[in-house]
Design a protein around this motif. Sequence first.
Motif, PDB file in Angstrom:
ATOM      1  N   TYR A  61      -0.611   2.206   3.609  1.00  0.00           N
ATOM      2  CA  TYR A  61       0.431   1.572   2.567  1.00  0.00           C
ATOM      3  C   TYR A  61      -0.031   0.428   2.131  1.00  0.00           C
ATOM      4  O   TYR A  61       0.010  -0.043   1.218  1.00  0.00           O
ATOM      5  CB  TYR A  61       1.682   1.533   3.402  1.00  0.00           C
ATOM      6  N   GLU A  64      -3.214   0.736  -0.331  1.00  0.00           N
ATOM      7  CA  GLU A  64      -2.843   1.243  -1.502  1.00  0.00           C
ATOM      8  C   GLU A  64      -1.732   0.514  -2.458  1.00  0.00           C
ATOM      9  O   GLU A  64      -1.687   0.425  -3.533  1.00  0.00           O
ATOM     10  CB  GLU A  64      -2.714   2.988  -1.352  1.00  0.00           C
ATOM     11  N   ASP A  65      -0.769   0.541  -1.770  1.00  0.00           N
ATOM     12  CA  ASP A  65       0.399   0.022  -2.505  1.00  0.00           C
ATOM     13  C   ASP A  65       0.763  -1.454  -2.498  1.00  0.00           C
ATOM     14  O   ASP A  65       1.155  -1.815  -3.778  1.00  0.00           O
ATOM     15  CB  ASP A  65       1.835   0.788  -1.734  1.00  0.00           C
ATOM     16  N   HIS A  68      -3.309  -2.865  -3.865  1.00  0.00           N
ATOM     17  CA  HIS A  68      -3.823  -1.844  -5.021  1.00  0.00           C
ATOM     18  C   HIS A  68      -5.198  -1.631  -5.014  1.00  0.00           C
ATOM     19  O   HIS A  68      -6.155  -1.902  -5.948  1.00  0.00           O
ATOM     20  CB  HIS A  68      -3.565  -2.703  -6.223  1.00  0.00           C
TER      21      HIS A  68
END
Length: 72
Positions: A61, A64-65, A68
């Motif tokens: 998490y 990626e989130d 980015h």
Amino acid sequence: MIFLLVCAFIGVILFEVPSLIRNKHWRELIVFSIFLSMAFLMSLLPAIGVKLPSPAKGIDYLIEDILHLNYQ
């Protein structure tokens, strides 16, 4: 199981702490105590039946989130 866990951590404490105190490494003793306490807690919880979440999901998490970043 819990008895063995406590014995192992007591062994680590008896091996490491006297030299830290003898050499007056107070800051290292504080950091060691914090990390050892966290490790003991994270070892004790599964031993008493508490299911801990996977750290891989949190790292995924974060990468990626939040950052980015995509790895392929």
